[in-house]
Structures are given as structure tokens and as C-alpha cells.
Design an enzyme around this catalytic site. Structure first.
Site, PDB file in Angstrom:
ATOM      1  N   GLU A 805       0.891  -1.156   0.000  1.00 52.85           N
ATOM      2  CA  GLU A 805       0.000   0.000   0.000  1.00 52.85           C
ATOM      3  C   GLU A 805       0.924   1.199   0.000  1.00 52.85           C
ATOM      4  O   GLU A 805       1.629   1.454   0.975  1.00 52.85           O
ATOM      5  CB  GLU A 805      -0.891   0.012   1.251  1.00 52.85           C
TER       6      GLU A 805
HETATM    7 ZN   LIG Z   1      -6.452  -1.061  -3.541  1.00 56.58          ZN
END
Ligand SMILES: [Zn+2]
Length: 862
Positions: A805
Site C-alpha cells: 500500500e
Molecule cells: Zn487497492
């Protein structure tokens, strides 16, 4: 001697007990009286160091901020003996100002008039005598007090969203914060209050007409001393305080109404109409009062939201109202006229009027005169017509009661069809098309709120959350607003509207400033300095395939087409040929753009592709990796969703295929699309964190791998595993939060068999190339469990599968939607990344992947 600490603890069970403790000879020396330092300075100093460090570490680990000698002596008892040298240690620590006698400390705290802690301290102390013997004195451990005080300030500041007025809290909130920082006893809390006050980090004040609301103001993040309370802080605080009181009253009224209703039914059952009527009248009055309070809370909420949104103007108000000359400067900077300031001052006054109204209402007793008796009669008739619910028999379990209760015919009769019911439903559904709201929501505890929310409000989209801070950013359809507000209030949470028309703001902020000019060089920086459109991306692939610079080193594959007939293109970076590796046995797979709004992941994938090609010969590690692996990249897995997010809805997440609901819902855009990262065919049936509601932003689709994008990837990966070259690692790019996520995603308790290896290897990379700023761990634990994800699927095929992320880090802050607003620490860019970020994040992730794969080669794990 009365110990200052509540519970004695066994020294032997202390975690950080020095290893020397087991060594009899050494401990005999350490326990004995000090000899003259001149005889052996080295021994003397080592002994001093041992005891100073051990005692202070011990106190830190046991939450002690104050100590006295007898307590410490008895705590460090060993084999029936106690240390004889502690008086010298205490003397030395006092000399160094690391220990300060409570007496001296109390005398230095003159700013704190109601200083109470000396009264609570040791009963032995002769406070009045100027010299207390060292073994009867109580000492403050200065460094631990300072550390704890800083921790309290950090915790308070972590909840500051709008520095202009979030730096004041009620006294009880302050005490709660202290307790959360493991300050358990009153004495320690007083000590921290005193220290913070003396250091001008907090000030305590009383506000309200009667000066009966005790508040604590703390230093604004980034400043060095606390400033006096301002008018706006006082107003906001009083409004918040009133809201809280109203909510408490409302809860009480709710319970009373419920109780009355039960009594009314009881009377009706016993045919006691008069008594029922009397109670009904009372209930009616309570309901009126209830509605009034509810309206007032609503009003207060809107006032507070308004104030919170005009944060920057409040700075001006502050300057103005405190008569500071600087306000002129502020005026000039903000291009405001004195008239505009006057308006703002009016706003403040209006706010104060609202406060007065509310105070008045809070004081007013329940009135008796407004009920219309005919209305009452009508309601009673209504109630009589309704079947009386059975009163549960207290001694019987509830299900037995249900079985034994005869059910009246009219209870089981289906309700008459309401001709408007369908219309209402349709309108409600259409409401999803209206502008959505983005809210920052905070709950007071750590809890699994997402599960409740997913169940009760399937259309709410979670944009980001921080479990530790219990704060969330949601995208909320309009038709949920009032129910969701109630939900938040019921759980004692709070919320702030970040924007109620995100479309408008991000359309403006995402417009590309200059026309983009492609380069003839496929490795030119222009290909990662912008967010390319799908068409531009395809043109770039063509250039990579045809340019003399690159065509020898890549292959491209069309693995499938999307619902809107866009091509899914994989670019293969060919490894080096090498005598020892006639054919490379393994390959790496990297993808981006699975979620439409996560543009950064596409840019970073393009950057990685370019870097591998640019550095294939020159960089030692890259070269080594390409001797061992081919690299397959799918930088844009969800082109339909991506284009939709570029032109229609910046926060779109899913793909764009229609669902069973799309036709019926007649153009309702929310009911298009499937969340590709819930559609992979592994643990798909197990719907945790994936929705089977077609309109949800995390809709898993009608069946596993139902989506073109997913089945194309799944087929490609599976076929490859059957060939001579197998996938060895998968890097899946998403945004945002700065997490390095490992499988499994679907389960909290189960771990992939090589989890420890994955974790250790990733953690090492994070320390060496990412400055320790990524959090590594199991996806289900660091974020939340969810099913049908690509890394879970990939982990069934290959040993290394993980998700990045990307930036920014989530700090519990709302997204800044308006680019005109100066970015400060009150908001985050979230998904709305600046293209400049591509190179910064790209460099970091490229290095991480290189480091990770290189470590595998180096450890000969292949
Ligand atoms: Zn995502």
C-alpha cells in the site's frame, strides 16, 4: 515504611533484570557498601552505573515516577540480603538532578496553586523540616516524569484535527488520556499535571457563565508554549460540551419513553384505560421534549461543522478578537476586506447566541401545556387497535415464551401493500447518484466497527482507516446520512464532514495543467512523471515494442479484454541469457491499477518497468536479478475503472461491468462494477470483508473469477505455472497507507506456511531501504480481513506474494480535496496524489523489490 506503589512485585520476574543478578560473586560486590572512590575508581563508577541504570529501568518498567529508598532496598532483596550501598546511589542521582526530592519539587511548582501531590506523598516525611534524612525522603524521577509528560502531550496532539480549536479538552478527557498513558494513581497524574503546567505545556481553566466547566488547553503541535484560551476555543468547547449533555439527556429520555410504553401496554392488558391514558400523556410530553432536543443536537452539529470548516477564517477571528496587530497582516495575506472580517465576527456572536439558547433549553423543565387532548385520544385508540405484545415471563427463556404464546391472526397477516413503498425505495436508491459526502469518523474505542458498518450500510465506502486511532474516512451516499449519524452517536463516536461535494472539488484539482507531450524515447521520464490515460499507456507499450532502445528486451502479451473492450496488456522484461541459466526457471509478476482510484500504483508500476530496463546492465543487483528471473508486469489491471475515475468519479474503485442490479436500478452508477480484489477464486465464498451487495464498493461479484480482468490474470498465472518457467514472487501495488502486507488476507488466525520467512525478509528490506517507515505484517491484521484477494490466490501458486500500500501514510487525517488550500498537517492527499509522488514512491518500491529479490538470490533460496 509505606510504599508509594500499589503492589510490590517480584524482582526475579522482572523482564530486564540484569544478567549479573545470577552471578553471586558479582552481586556480593554490588550489594556491599561503597568503598572510597580513590581506592578503585573504575569499580566505583561501574557500580554506580549499574545501580543507577537498574533502578531507573526498574521504575520505568513498573510505572513508578516517585521512589523512596526503603522501597527500593526491599524490592532488590536477593537471597535474603538487601543492598547496602543505595544511599550513595540516591545521593549521586540527586546531585545529577535525576532525582529531585518531592519537597524541592513542590516548592518549585509555584504556578500550580492547588498542587496536591505533596499531601499524598509518603506519610513518613517531615515536610516542614529543612533536611530530611535521605532514607526517609521521597524523590521524583525527573527523566521518567518528563517522558511520561511528553507521552501525554503526544497522545493529546494525535487527536488534533483543527489546531485552531482542537487543542482544548475537558478536564475529564485529559484525565482519561493520562490513564491511557498508563498513569494509574492520582499521585502520578497530579505530578504530570504539575510538570506540564510548569513547563507551560498545558494550562487549566474554567469556562462557561458560571465558570463551572473545567478545561485543559495543551500546546498546539509544532509550538513550544501553550497560549491562553481564545474566544473561539471557548465557544467551540461550550458548544461541544452542550452537545454532549444534550445527548446524555436524550439517552435518558429514550429509556423513560421505553419504560412508559411498557407500562402503558401493561395497563391496556389489564383493561386499565385511565391509567394508560395518564401515562400516555406523560409519554407524549417526553416525546415532544425528545424531538426538541434532537433538533437542537442536529442544529448544534451543523453549527459545529460550519465552524470546523471555516478553520482558516477562525485564525483571523482570533487575531482580531484578541486585538493583535498581526490581524492586519493576515487580512492582507488572505485578501480580505474589513467587511469580511466583520461578517466573521458576526458569525462568532451568532455562535455565542446559539450557545445561550441551548443553555436556556438545557435548564428548562419539561413543560406541561402543549398537548392536544384529542390527539392523545387518537393515539390511545391506535394503541388499543394494535396487538398487545406479550410481556416476557421473567422466569422462562424467551423462545419458550414465544412457543407458548398464541399468535393472533392479524399478527401473521402480511401487511397491506403500500402503493408508495416501491416509490420510496426507488427514490432512496436513486439517492445514491446524488453527491456523496466524505466524513472523518472517530470512535472512542478500538473495536470492529467495520463489520457492523458493512452489515448495516453496505453502500458506505471505506476510504481509509487507522485501527489504533479508531479513526476512519468514509464515502457516504446521501440517503445514509441521517441513519449513519445516529449510528455514530449511538456508539459515542464523532464525525466531521470533509466535503459534501467531492466530485466538484477533485475534478478541479485533478485537471492536468500542461498538455502532455509524449517522447520518442520509451524510457523517458515523461512516462512516469504524469498519470497517463489508458490510450497514452497503450501508445507507450507500442513504443516499447518498436523502439530500438527497448524492443530486444521486452515482449508484450494481450491476456484479455475488459467489459468495455479495453486491452489487458502484460509487458515481459526478458532476463539476461547466461550459460548457467539456459532458460530462466523462474519469473516475477508485478501489477498495479487494480483499484481504479489508486492512480499512484499505475505510475509506480510504469516507473519500475522503466527502471528495470534502464538499469538492466549497469546495476549489479538488477543484473543479478535478471540472470535469474524474467519479469512480467501488468501496470494497469482495471482500465475501465481507471478511465471512469479520470472522467466521472475520482474515487471509483471497482471495474465497470454491469451487475444484476444495474438494469433494475435504472442507471444507478453505484451498482455497476465488481471489486477485482474480492473476485479472485480463493476463499471467495467466505465473505469476510467482501460484500455480496451489488452496490457495495467491495462487491465480490456473482461468482469467483467472474470478471474478465480476474479470469485473464488467473488463467495467465495458472498456465505459466504449468510451463517450464514458474512464478516465484508477486508484488501487488495499491494505494495508500504505507503498508507491506503479507498473506493470508482471508483469515486472522491462519498464516501461510512460510510467513516467518516472508516477514523477516520484508522487515529487513524495510529497515535497509525504506527508513523503517513501512509497516510489515499480515494483511488481515494490519488492515482488515477480506476474501477473494489476488495475493491470497497468488500465495497458492508461488512462495512469495505481497501487497504494497503506497504513500501517503494514513495518519487518521481527512483528505485535502482542494488544491488551492495549502497543504498543512490537518489533512492528507490520500488517493489524490500529486504526479510528483510517482518518482519518489517509485524509487522506494523499486529499491525494495530489488533488495527483496536480491536477498533471495544471495541466500540461495531458489
Ligand atoms: Zn487497492
Amino acid at each position: 515504611m509505606t510504599s508509594l506503589t500499589p503492589k510490590p512485585s517480584q524482582i526475579e520476574s522482572w523482564d530486564r533484570l540484569p544478567s549479573d543478578w545470577q552471578n553471586d560473586e558479582r552481586m556480593d560486590a554490588l550489594f556491599s557498601f561503597f568503598k572510597d572512590r580513590d581506592l578503585n575508581a573504575v569499580h566505583y563508577d561501574a557500580k554506580m552505573k549499574f545501580w543507577s541504570e537498574t533502578i531507573i529501568d526498574y521504575c520505568e518498567d513498573h510505572g513508578l515516577l516517585q521512589i523512596d529508598m526503603p522501597t527500593i532496598v526491599s524490592r532488590f532483596r536477593r537471597k535474603g540480603r538487601t543492598p547496602k550501598c543505595l544511599d550513595k546511589i540516591f545521593e549521586e542521582l540527586t546531585k545529577q538532578n535525576r532525582l529531585i526530592s518531592t519537597n524541592d519539587y513542590a516548592n518549585s511548582q509555584q504556578s500550580w496553586s492547588s498542587w496536591t501531590f505533596n499531601k499524598l506523598a509518603s506519610p513518613l516525611t517531615g515536610w516542614m523540616s529543612p533536611r530530611t534524612p535521605i532514607d526517609q525522603e521521597v524523590f521524583i524521577i525527573k527523566e521518567l516524569v518528563d517522558k511520561k509528560a511528553q507521552q501525554v502531550i503526544d497522545t493529546l496532539q494525535s487527536n488534533v484535527y483543527v489546531p485552531t480549536f482542537d487543542c482544548v479538552v475537558s478536564f475529564s478527557t485529559f484525565i482519561d488520556t493520562c490513564r491511557r498513558c498508563t498513569l494509574i494513581d492520582e499521585n502520578s497524574i497530579n505530578l504530570i499535571i504539575s510538570t506540564l503546567t510548569k513547563d507551560k505545556k498545558i494550562l487549566i481553566d474554567h469556562i462557561g457563565d458560571a465558570k463551572d466547566v473545567k478545561v485543559v488547553k495543551f500546546i498546539m503541535p509544532g509550538t513550544s508554549i501553550v497560549r491562553p484560551l481564545t474566544e473561539i476555543e471557548t465557544s467551540v468547547l461550550l458548544l461541544r460540551h452542550s452537545k454532549q449533555r444534550l445527548e446524555e439527556q436524550l439517552k435518558k429520555t429514550d429509556q423513560q419513553i421505553e419504560g412508559l410504553l411498557a407500562d402503558i401496554y401493561r395497563h391496556l392488558k389489564n383493561s386499565n384505560r385511565t391509567a394508560a391514558k395518564k401515562l400516555l400523556r406523560k409519554k407524549k410530553l417526553l416525546e415532544l421534549e425528545h424531538d426538541k432536543k434532537e433538533n437542537m443536537i442536529e442544529h448544534l452539529n451543523s453549527v459545529l461543522t460550519q465552524i470546523e470548516q471555516t478553520d482558516c477564517s477562525s485564525l483571523i477571528i482570533n487575531a482580531y478578537s484578541s486585538g493583535v496587530q498581526a490581524h492586519k497582516e493576515l487580512l492582507r495575506k488572505n485578501g480580505l476586506t474589513p467587511d469580511a472580517v466583520e461578517d466573521m465576527i458576526d458569525e462568532v456572536h451568532e455562535m455565542l447566541d446559539t450557545q445561550n439558547e441551548i443553555d436556556e433549553a438545557l435548564r428548562r423543565p419539561v413543560t406541561n401545556d402543549t398537548t392536544d387532548m384529542t390527539e392523545l385520544e387518537d393515539e390511545l385508540e391506535e394503541l388499543l387497535k394494535q396487538p398487545i405484545p406479550p410481556t416476557p415471563a421473567t422466569s422462562l427463556p424467551i423462545n419458550v415464551d414465544i412457543i407458548n404464546t398464541p399468535i393472533a391472526d392479524d399478527v401473521i397477516k402480511p401487511p397491506e401493500t403500500d402503493p408508495f413503498a416501491d416509490l420510496e425505495l426507488r427514490l432512496q436508491k436513486l439517492g445514491v447518484q446524488e453527491p456523496e459526502h466524505v466524513w472523518l469518523v472517530k470512535f472512542p474505542h478500538k473495536d470492529n466497527y467495520l463489520l457492523h458498518i458493512q452489515k448495516s450500510f453496505p453502500l458506505i465506502d471505506l476510504l481509509q482507516h487507522d485501527y489504533d486511532q479508531s479513526s476512519y474516512v468514509f464515502l457516504i451516499p446521501n440517503n445514509y446520512l441521517s441513519d449513519f449519524t445516529h449510528f455514530i452517536h449511538r456508539l459515542h463516536g464523532s464525525y466531521r464532514i470533509i466535503t459534501n461535494n467531492p466530485e466538484k472539488t477533485w475534478k478541479k484539482s485533478q485537471r492536468r495543467s500542461k498538455r502532455w507531450v509524449p517522447s520518442d524515447n520509451p524510457l523517458d521520464q515523461t512516462y512516469y512523471q504524469h498519470f497517463l490515460s489508458y490510450d497514452e499507456q497503450q501508445d507507450w507499450y507500442n513504443l516499447l515494442k518498436t523502439s530500438l532502445l527497448t524492443k530486444k528486451f521486452i515482449r508484450s502479451y494481450t491476456i484479455g479484454h475488459t467489459y468495455e473492450n479495453r486491452t489487458l496488456t502484460i509487458i515481459k522484461i526478458l532476463g539476461h541469457s547466461h550459460r548457467r541459466h539456459q532458460q530462466r526457471k523462474y519469473a516475477i509478476y508485478i501489477d498495479g491499477g487494480m483499484h481504479a482510484r489508486e492512480w499512484l500504483s499505475i505510475g509506480v508500476a510504469n516507473y519500475i518497468l522503466i527502471q528495470f530496463l534502464k538499469l538492466r546492465k549497469t546495476n549489479v543487483k538488477v543484473r543479478e536479478i535478471l540472470y535469474n528471473f524474467d519479469i512480467y508486469m501488468l501496470p494497469l489491471m482495471n482500465p475501465d475503472g481507471y478511465e471512469f475515475s479520470r472522467h466521472e468519479n475520482r474515487l471509483w474503485r471497482k471495474n465497470r461491468s454491469p451487475t444484476t442490479h444495474s438494469d433494475f436500478w435504472n442507471g444507478d452508477q453505484s451498482c455497476y462494477g465488481i471489486d477485482l480484489n474480492r473476485n479472485f477464486p480463493y476463499e471467495w465464498n467466505n465473505t469476510i470483508g467482501a460484500s455480496d451487495h451489488a452496490c457495495s464498493h467491495s462487491y465480490r461479484g456473482p461468482s469467483p473469477a467472474s470478471e474478465n480482468e480476474v479470469i485473464s490474470v488467473v488463467t495467465f498465472l495458472r498456465q505459466q505455472q504449468l510451463s517450464n518457467q514458474k512464478f516465484y514472487a508477486y508484488f501487488n501495488l495499491h494505494a495508500y497507507g504505507r503498508f507491506w502486507l503479507l498473506p493470508w488476507t482471508y483469515s486472522l488466525s491462519k498464516k501461510v506456511s512460510n510467513y516467518d520467512e516472508l516477514f523477516n525478509r520484508s522487515s529487513k528490506v524495510v529497515s535497509s531501504v525504506m527508513k523503517k517507515t513501512y509497516r510489515v505484517g499480515q494483511a488481515s491484521r494490519l488492515l482488515y480481513p477480506c476474501t477473494g484477494t489476488s495475493i491470497d490466490f497468488a500465495a497458492t501458486l508461488m512462495p512469495h506474494a505481497m501487497t504494497f500500500e503506497l504513500s501517503p501514510m494514513f495518519k487518521g487525517l481527512p483528505m485535502c480535496f482542494d488544491q488551492n488550500k495549502t497543504l498543512d498537517d490537518t489533512c492528507t492527499v490520500g488517493f489524490l496524489t500529486d504526479p510528483k509522488e510517482i518518482e519518489i514512491d517509485g524509487t522506494e518500491i523499486f529499491n525494495a523489490i530489488v533488495e527483496y529479490m536480491y536477498s533471495i538470490i544471495r541466500d540461495r533460496c531458489l
